[in-house]
Design an enzyme around this catalytic site. Structure first.
Site, PDB file in Angstrom:
ATOM      1  N   CYS A 117       0.816  -1.229   0.000  1.00  0.00           N
ATOM      2  CA  CYS A 117       0.000   0.000   0.000  1.00  0.00           C
ATOM      3  C   CYS A 117       0.845   1.272   0.000  1.00  0.00           C
ATOM      4  O   CYS A 117       0.330   2.347  -0.283  1.00  0.00           O
ATOM      5  CB  CYS A 117      -0.925   0.021   1.206  1.00  0.00           C
ATOM      6  SG  CYS A 117      -2.285  -1.116   1.016  1.00  0.00           S
TER       7      CYS A 117
HETATM    8  N1  CO8 Z   1     -20.443  -9.781   6.629  1.00  0.00           N
HETATM    9  C1  CO8 Z   1     -21.000  -9.971   7.876  1.00  0.00           C
HETATM   10  N2  CO8 Z   1     -20.252 -10.192   8.982  1.00  0.00           N
HETATM   11  C2  CO8 Z   1     -18.922 -10.261   8.834  1.00  0.00           C
HETATM   12  C3  CO8 Z   1     -18.295 -10.101   7.578  1.00  0.00           C
HETATM   13  C4  CO8 Z   1     -19.108  -9.854   6.444  1.00  0.00           C
HETATM   14  N3  CO8 Z   1     -18.590  -9.672   5.222  1.00  0.00           N
HETATM   15  N4  CO8 Z   1     -16.956 -10.217   7.745  1.00  0.00           N
HETATM   16  C5  CO8 Z   1     -16.739 -10.452   9.054  1.00  0.00           C
HETATM   17  N5  CO8 Z   1     -17.924 -10.485   9.709  1.00  0.00           N
HETATM   18  C6  CO8 Z   1     -18.143 -10.710  11.138  1.00  0.00           C
HETATM   19  C7  CO8 Z   1     -16.972 -11.424  11.789  1.00  0.00           C
HETATM   20  O1  CO8 Z   1     -17.097 -12.824  11.659  1.00  0.00           O
HETATM   21  C8  CO8 Z   1     -17.079 -10.972  13.224  1.00  0.00           C
HETATM   22  O2  CO8 Z   1     -18.071 -11.736  13.891  1.00  0.00           O
HETATM   23  P1  CO8 Z   1     -17.867 -12.117  15.443  1.00  0.00           P
HETATM   24  O3  CO8 Z   1     -17.838 -10.792  16.171  1.00  0.00           O
HETATM   25  O4  CO8 Z   1     -19.060 -12.944  15.731  1.00  0.00           O
HETATM   26  O5  CO8 Z   1     -16.561 -12.833  15.537  1.00  0.00           O
HETATM   27  C9  CO8 Z   1     -17.634  -9.543  13.121  1.00  0.00           C
HETATM   28  O6  CO8 Z   1     -18.232  -9.458  11.816  1.00  0.00           O
HETATM   29  C10 CO8 Z   1     -16.551  -8.490  13.245  1.00  0.00           C
HETATM   30  O7  CO8 Z   1     -15.446  -8.859  12.372  1.00  0.00           O
HETATM   31  P2  CO8 Z   1     -14.055  -8.113  12.381  1.00  0.00           P
HETATM   32  O8  CO8 Z   1     -13.562  -8.026  13.796  1.00  0.00           O
HETATM   33  O9  CO8 Z   1     -13.132  -8.720  11.363  1.00  0.00           O
HETATM   34  O10 CO8 Z   1     -14.527  -6.682  11.856  1.00  0.00           O
HETATM   35  P3  CO8 Z   1     -13.801  -5.285  11.976  1.00  0.00           P
HETATM   36  O11 CO8 Z   1     -14.719  -4.359  12.633  1.00  0.00           O
HETATM   37  O12 CO8 Z   1     -12.404  -5.390  12.511  1.00  0.00           O
HETATM   38  O13 CO8 Z   1     -13.665  -4.820  10.446  1.00  0.00           O
HETATM   39  C11 CO8 Z   1     -11.985  -4.712   8.707  1.00  0.00           C
HETATM   40  C12 CO8 Z   1     -12.929  -5.595   9.522  1.00  0.00           C
HETATM   41  C13 CO8 Z   1     -12.827  -3.744   7.868  1.00  0.00           C
HETATM   42  C14 CO8 Z   1     -11.145  -5.576   7.797  1.00  0.00           C
HETATM   43  C15 CO8 Z   1     -11.089  -3.868   9.655  1.00  0.00           C
HETATM   44  O14 CO8 Z   1     -10.495  -4.706  10.610  1.00  0.00           O
HETATM   45  C16 CO8 Z   1      -9.990  -3.124   8.938  1.00  0.00           C
HETATM   46  O15 CO8 Z   1     -10.237  -2.243   8.140  1.00  0.00           O
HETATM   47  N6  CO8 Z   1      -8.714  -3.427   9.264  1.00  0.00           N
HETATM   48  C17 CO8 Z   1      -7.565  -2.817   8.650  1.00  0.00           C
HETATM   49  C18 CO8 Z   1      -7.470  -3.247   7.266  1.00  0.00           C
HETATM   50  C19 CO8 Z   1      -6.320  -2.625   6.534  1.00  0.00           C
HETATM   51  O16 CO8 Z   1      -6.161  -1.445   6.454  1.00  0.00           O
HETATM   52  N7  CO8 Z   1      -5.523  -3.442   5.946  1.00  0.00           N
HETATM   53  C20 CO8 Z   1      -4.508  -2.982   5.104  1.00  0.00           C
HETATM   54  C21 CO8 Z   1      -4.414  -3.968   4.044  1.00  0.00           C
HETATM   55  S1  CO8 Z   1      -4.114  -3.275   2.534  1.00  0.00           S
HETATM   56  C22 CO8 Z   1      -2.446  -3.370   2.123  1.00  0.00           C
HETATM   57  O17 CO8 Z   1      -1.564  -3.226   2.873  1.00  0.00           O
HETATM   58  C23 CO8 Z   1      -2.157  -3.714   0.720  1.00  0.00           C
HETATM   59  C24 CO8 Z   1      -1.884  -5.155   0.618  1.00  0.00           C
HETATM   60  C25 CO8 Z   1      -1.630  -5.504  -0.801  1.00  0.00           C
HETATM   61  C26 CO8 Z   1      -2.866  -5.399  -1.652  1.00  0.00           C
HETATM   62  C27 CO8 Z   1      -3.568  -6.677  -1.773  1.00  0.00           C
HETATM   63  C28 CO8 Z   1      -4.681  -6.608  -2.805  1.00  0.00           C
HETATM   64  C29 CO8 Z   1      -5.623  -7.824  -2.852  1.00  0.00           C
END
Ligand code: CO8
Length: 372
Positions: free
Chosen positions: A156
């Site tokens: 990123c």
């Molecule tokens: N629908 C419904 N429920 C869901 C879904 C969904 N799609 N997904 C997860 N849930 C559920 C989970 O199972 C969980 O349930 P429970 O509480 O019962 O366990 C609940 O929802 C909460 O899940 P999370 O804790 O995972 O949810 P978050 O509030 O943490 O949100 C995010 C998830 C949006 C992913 C958040 O954690 C986030 O934004 N994190 C940072 C992400 C980030 O910035 N990453 C950078 C990566 S990008 C990068 O560096 C480039 C890499 C190279 C590129 C690659 C290209 C492919």
């Protein structure tokens, strides 16, 4: 020492979009199909059933409303769940070079330049279409540019690291004009079958033209930049050229696509970025209050709200920290450059702003620019 100025930007936006509703409908059809095909194994506790995804969750957790992609049909086909791109011969431009060229030509047009004026091309992106020859050298040829070109990958943060590398070379005089181009076809390496991440990414290409400052140069002076990295396995992709050498060298394994521990990333990267930016500003005698705008990495709305508050020491005013992630999703290294390209026309001479990216590595890149 010379000065380096951003004189043009370009954004190639794929025509096809996928809304959250379309994405969730396709994912849920895939999940139902998977659960039906694996009913016995699921009942025996050998396989975990797939839960449905949800539009409400995606919007609340990320702020993303839609994403642009190179191939919508392949991604949404529940029997496939990844893009279908045309096979190209080695004598045709590759798809990354093609979309990069579009973004580069927009940046050159904005600055009144042509490809022949350029003597450095850096293709700075999360994944390259092939190992070699460098995609950047292909772009250099398509542009008719001189000098030299190379690929670099800092996930990123590729674009901001590329801007620092190009600006440093311009300052020392080894190049005169550089294009930093980020063709991000993230749909190729996103695991669309994993509901935890299937909504995160989108495709795009951005280009930034950087030139040596002359008497009449207009644009954004690169006042300073800072790059930092710290190793983490929390965002990882194990695909690579040694894959076939492994005893279990299969291609369709979960770790051959993007994987992350989203919560850990959130918790660990935010303090790292806030510290990095505040230190960068303090070392260069810029007060956060001097910044008219922050063009932040576009991964998650809550992350950007948090960072805006940390850097400015208060809630950002409307327009101080524009997001584009609602329309584009996370486009990896291109995100902060899209925000900069689309939200900088109103700057007047003397205005300062900060471009900042962060992500896998971990990596953070920050660039302070001044309108001249
Ligand atoms: N629908 C419904 N429920 C869901 C879904 C969904 N799609 N997904 C997860 N849930 C559920 C989970 O199972 C969980 O349930 P429970 O509480 O019962 O366990 C609940 O929802 C909460 O899940 P999370 O804790 O995972 O949810 P978050 O509030 O943490 O949100 C995010 C998830 C949006 C992913 C958040 O954690 C986030 O934004 N994190 C940072 C992400 C980030 O910035 N990453 C950078 C990566 S990008 C990068 O560096 C480039 C890499 C190279 C590129 C690659 C290209 C492919």
């Amino acid at each position: 020492m010379q000065q380096a100025v951003i004189t043009g930007t370009g954004v190639f936006t794929p025509e096809q979009t996928i809304t959250n509703a379309e994405l969730v409908e396709s994912f849920n059809a895939y999940a139902d199909r998977f659960n039906a095909e694996n009913a016995d194994a699921i009942a025996a506790g050998e396989v975990t059933a797939k839960d449905h995804s949800s539009v409400e969750f995606i919007l609340k957790a990320s702020g993303i409303e839609q994403r642009h992609v190179m191939d919508k049909a392949g991604v949404l086909d529940p029997a496939r769940m990844y893009p279908r791109l045309r096979q190209r011969s080695d004598d045709e431009p590759g798809i990354m070079a093609e979309i990069a060229l579009d973004a580069c030509n927009q940046a050159l047009k904005m600055a009144g330049r042509t490809g022949e004026d350029v003597d450095l091309v850096i293709c700075a992106a999360s994944n390259m279409e092939r190992a070699y020859p460098a995609v950047a050298i292909e772009i250099q040829k398509l542009l008719g540019a001189g000098g030299f070109a190379f690929d670099m990958n800092v996930a990123c943060s590729s674009a901001t690291f590329g801007i620092q590398a190009a600006a440093d070379m311009i300052r020392t005089g080894s190049v005169r004009r550089a294009l930093v181009v980020s063709p991000e076809i993230t749909s190729g390496h996103l695991e669309w079958r994993d509901r935890d991440c299937h909504f995160i990414f989108g495709d795009v290409a951005t280009a930034t033209l950087i030139e040596r400052r002359e008497d009449d140069t207009q644009g954004f002076l690169i006042r300073s930049s800072r790059c930092a990295t710290e190793f983490s396995n929390n965002i990882r992709n194990n695909n690579g050229f040694l894959r076939r050498t492994r005893p279990d060298g299969v291609t369709d394994r979960r770790d051959m696509q993007f994987m992350q521990e989203g919560r850990k990333v959130f918790k660990e990267v935010m303090p790292m970025v806030a510290h990095h930016v505040l230190e960068h500003l303090s070392e260069t005698d810029v007060s956060p209050q001097d910044l008219r705008r922050l063009w932040l990495h576009q991964a998650n709305k809550t992350m950007n709200d948090f960072l805006g508050r940390k850097v400015l020491g208060r809630d950002p005013e409307p327009g101080e920290q524009p997001n584009i992630l609602q329309d584009y999703a996370n486009t990896s290294s291109a995100g902060s450059i899209i925000a900069f390209a689309k939200h900088s026309n109103d700057f007047t001479p003397g205005d300062l702003g900060l471009i900042c990216s962060f992500g896998a590595g971990y990596s953070v890149g920050s660039v302070v620019v001044e309108r001249i």
